[in-house]
Design an enzyme around this catalytic site. Structure first.
Site, mmCIF file in Angstrom:
data_model
loop_
_atom_site.group_PDB
_atom_site.id
_atom_site.type_symbol
_atom_site.label_atom_id
_atom_site.label_comp_id
_atom_site.label_asym_id
_atom_site.label_seq_id
_atom_site.Cartn_x
_atom_site.Cartn_y
_atom_site.Cartn_z
ATOM 1 N N ASP A 142 0.812 -1.221 0.000
ATOM 2 C CA ASP A 142 0.000 0.000 0.000
ATOM 3 C C ASP A 142 0.846 1.273 0.000
ATOM 4 O O ASP A 142 0.321 2.380 0.076
ATOM 5 C CB ASP A 142 -0.948 0.004 1.206
ATOM 6 C CG ASP A 142 -0.202 -0.143 2.523
ATOM 7 O OD1 ASP A 142 1.059 -0.105 2.514
ATOM 8 O OD2 ASP A 142 -0.857 -0.277 3.571
ATOM 9 N N ARG A 147 5.304 27.535 1.454
ATOM 10 C CA ARG A 147 4.552 28.647 0.838
ATOM 11 C C ARG A 147 3.250 28.945 1.568
ATOM 12 O O ARG A 147 2.715 30.031 1.467
ATOM 13 C CB ARG A 147 4.280 28.345 -0.648
ATOM 14 C CG ARG A 147 5.492 28.658 -1.515
ATOM 15 C CD ARG A 147 5.334 28.143 -2.914
ATOM 16 N NE ARG A 147 5.444 26.693 -2.936
ATOM 17 C CZ ARG A 147 5.620 25.964 -4.029
ATOM 18 N NH1 ARG A 147 5.694 26.558 -5.191
ATOM 19 N NH2 ARG A 147 5.716 24.657 -3.960
ATOM 20 N N GLN A 148 2.731 27.964 2.323
ATOM 21 C CA GLN A 148 1.537 28.217 3.148
ATOM 22 C C GLN A 148 2.055 28.703 4.509
ATOM 23 O O GLN A 148 2.015 27.995 5.510
ATOM 24 C CB GLN A 148 0.693 26.937 3.271
ATOM 25 C CG GLN A 148 -0.621 27.115 4.031
ATOM 26 C CD GLN A 148 -1.717 27.845 3.259
ATOM 27 O OE1 GLN A 148 -1.645 27.992 2.049
ATOM 28 N NE2 GLN A 148 -2.714 28.329 3.962
ATOM 29 N N LYS A 182 9.025 39.608 -12.510
ATOM 30 C CA LYS A 182 8.087 38.564 -12.938
ATOM 31 C C LYS A 182 6.728 38.786 -12.308
ATOM 32 O O LYS A 182 6.634 39.172 -11.154
ATOM 33 C CB LYS A 182 8.664 37.210 -12.496
ATOM 34 C CG LYS A 182 7.754 36.035 -12.638
ATOM 35 C CD LYS A 182 8.445 34.767 -12.119
ATOM 36 C CE LYS A 182 8.029 34.425 -10.711
ATOM 37 N NZ LYS A 182 8.632 33.198 -10.186
ATOM 38 N N ARG A 190 3.317 36.528 -11.585
ATOM 39 C CA ARG A 190 2.751 35.185 -11.698
ATOM 40 C C ARG A 190 1.277 35.288 -12.068
ATOM 41 O O ARG A 190 0.500 35.956 -11.386
ATOM 42 C CB ARG A 190 2.937 34.407 -10.385
ATOM 43 C CG ARG A 190 2.430 32.980 -10.483
ATOM 44 C CD ARG A 190 2.969 32.076 -9.396
ATOM 45 N NE ARG A 190 4.370 31.689 -9.565
ATOM 46 C CZ ARG A 190 4.807 30.810 -10.450
ATOM 47 N NH1 ARG A 190 3.970 30.227 -11.283
ATOM 48 N NH2 ARG A 190 6.082 30.527 -10.524
ATOM 49 N N ASP A 244 17.908 30.676 -9.198
ATOM 50 C CA ASP A 244 16.670 30.778 -8.426
ATOM 51 C C ASP A 244 16.749 29.819 -7.239
ATOM 52 O O ASP A 244 17.576 28.903 -7.230
ATOM 53 C CB ASP A 244 15.462 30.432 -9.311
ATOM 54 C CG ASP A 244 14.201 31.178 -8.875
ATOM 55 O OD1 ASP A 244 14.173 31.719 -7.760
ATOM 56 O OD2 ASP A 244 13.236 31.203 -9.671
HETATM 57 C C1 R5P Z 1 9.150 31.947 -6.628
HETATM 58 O O1 R5P Z 1 9.221 33.049 -6.085
HETATM 59 C C2 R5P Z 1 10.311 31.041 -6.642
HETATM 60 O O2 R5P Z 1 11.496 31.734 -6.336
HETATM 61 C C3 R5P Z 1 10.475 30.346 -8.000
HETATM 62 O O3 R5P Z 1 10.756 31.327 -8.978
HETATM 63 C C4 R5P Z 1 9.256 29.580 -8.382
HETATM 64 O O4 R5P Z 1 8.866 28.715 -7.334
HETATM 65 C C5 R5P Z 1 9.520 28.777 -9.624
HETATM 66 O O5 R5P Z 1 8.342 28.122 -10.001
HETATM 67 P P1 R5P Z 1 8.178 27.610 -11.488
HETATM 68 O O6 R5P Z 1 9.357 26.763 -11.824
HETATM 69 O O7 R5P Z 1 6.883 26.812 -11.448
HETATM 70 O O8 R5P Z 1 8.043 28.809 -12.372
#
Ligand code: R5P
Length: 288
Positions: free
Chosen positions: A38, A95-96, A188, A190, A214
């Site tokens: 499982d 992130r939460q 950027k 989102r 990053d």
């Molecule tokens: C966001 O602020 C993080 O630093 C990354 O840029 C983000 O998590 C990257 O996510 P993805 O690869 O889905 O664009």
């Protein structure tokens, strides 16, 4: 001091143990060959840990590795360890970091509360919101992994680094100081979990070899957009470097925009080319 690695972090645990000139503890992850049908996790410590200071190294991706982390922490505690340091190279659910909507948990804190049951302290790396560590119910420190990326990029013949968004500036800045090359940044926006938009900006990249730096590559959408912008502005070579390579969903396709991809061993993948063992070993030594 002894080092225990969860199944998601065995090479990193061995690396940390080597750096600390100590033993990496043997752990069984299957009771029967093939594991439980499982998918439930199993762990068994095969060394004595009574009276020891133990560093437990386990990343939290995928989710089942969180269960394994908690099982190992409990087993180490029950085995009589004197002190337990949780080394969580990638802290999932970071992130939460607040209750965005009524009825939600503060998920990062949920994980920390469970760690605090058996662990005396926590070391992690590039958690989404380092500020929230002081709200955790155990002493917690964010260790920088950028020196490892910077060291690698120093040998990778790059002319400059690029932060793909404002959040990544601090990472690119730190890596650039070690790699000995300048850095620039993009902005950027989102749109959703899979889509990002980059604000056009002139970059001095014509004919240059550029590394996009990053903290996390998840779907690779951010990297793909930044790579596209660099190519459009004449960059000769584009590589992507991150600490935490999740590489989910369309990441493989998105990363085709790059000539090379580099990730660390906080999450193991085919792009893992850099170890953050020296960084965590130094942080463990500094605990005293
Ligand atoms: C966001 O602020 C993080 O630093 C990354 O840029 C983000 O998590 C990257 O996510 P993805 O690869 O889905 O664009």
């Amino acid at each position: 001091m002894k080092v225990v690695g969860g199944s998601a972090s065995v090479p990193l645990a061995r690396g940390i143990a080597n750096e600390l000139k100590t033993a990496s503890v043997d752990v069984a992850f299957e009771k029967h060959p093939g594991g439980f049908p499982d998918g439930e996790r199993y762990v068994r410590l095969r060394d004595s840990l009574a009276g020891e200071h133990v560093a437990l190294v386990q990343t939290t991706h995928p989710d089942s590795m969180i269960i394994e982390l908690l099982l190992l922490a409990d087993a180490i505690h029950d085995a009589g360890a004197r002190r337990l340091t949780a080394v969580v190279p990638y802290f999932g659910y970071g992130r939460q970091d607040k209750r965005f909507l009524d009825g939600e948990p503060v998920s990062a804190k949920t994980i920390a509360k469970h760690l605090a049951v058996n662990c005396d302290e926590l070391l992690t790396m590039a958690i989404h919101n380092p500020g929230m560590l002081k709200t955790f119910p155990l002493p917690a420190r964010d260790v920088s992994g950028m020196p490892a990326i910077g060291r690698y990029l120093k040998t990778a013949k790059v002319d400059m680094l690029l932060a793909p968004d404002g959040n990544a500036i601090r990472f690119a800045k730190e890596a650039s100081a070690i790699a000995g090359v300048p850095f620039d940044s993009l902005e950027k926006k989102r749109i959703d979990s899979y889509t990002v938009k980059i604000t056009p900006k002139a970059l001095a990249v014509r004919g240059k070899s550029v590394a996009i730096v990053d903290d996390v590559i998840s779907t690779g959408g951010t990297i793909a957009m930044a790579a596209k912008e660099l190519r459009a502005q004449g960059a000769r070579r584009v590589i992507a470097a991150c600490l935490h390579g999740l590489f989910v969903g369309p990441a493989e396709a998105n990363l085709k925009a790059c000539d090379d991809v580099i990730a660390t061993d906080t999450i193991l993948s085919r792009y893992t080319k850099v170890s953050v063992a020296p960084e965590f070993a130094a942080a463990i030594r500094a605990l005293g």
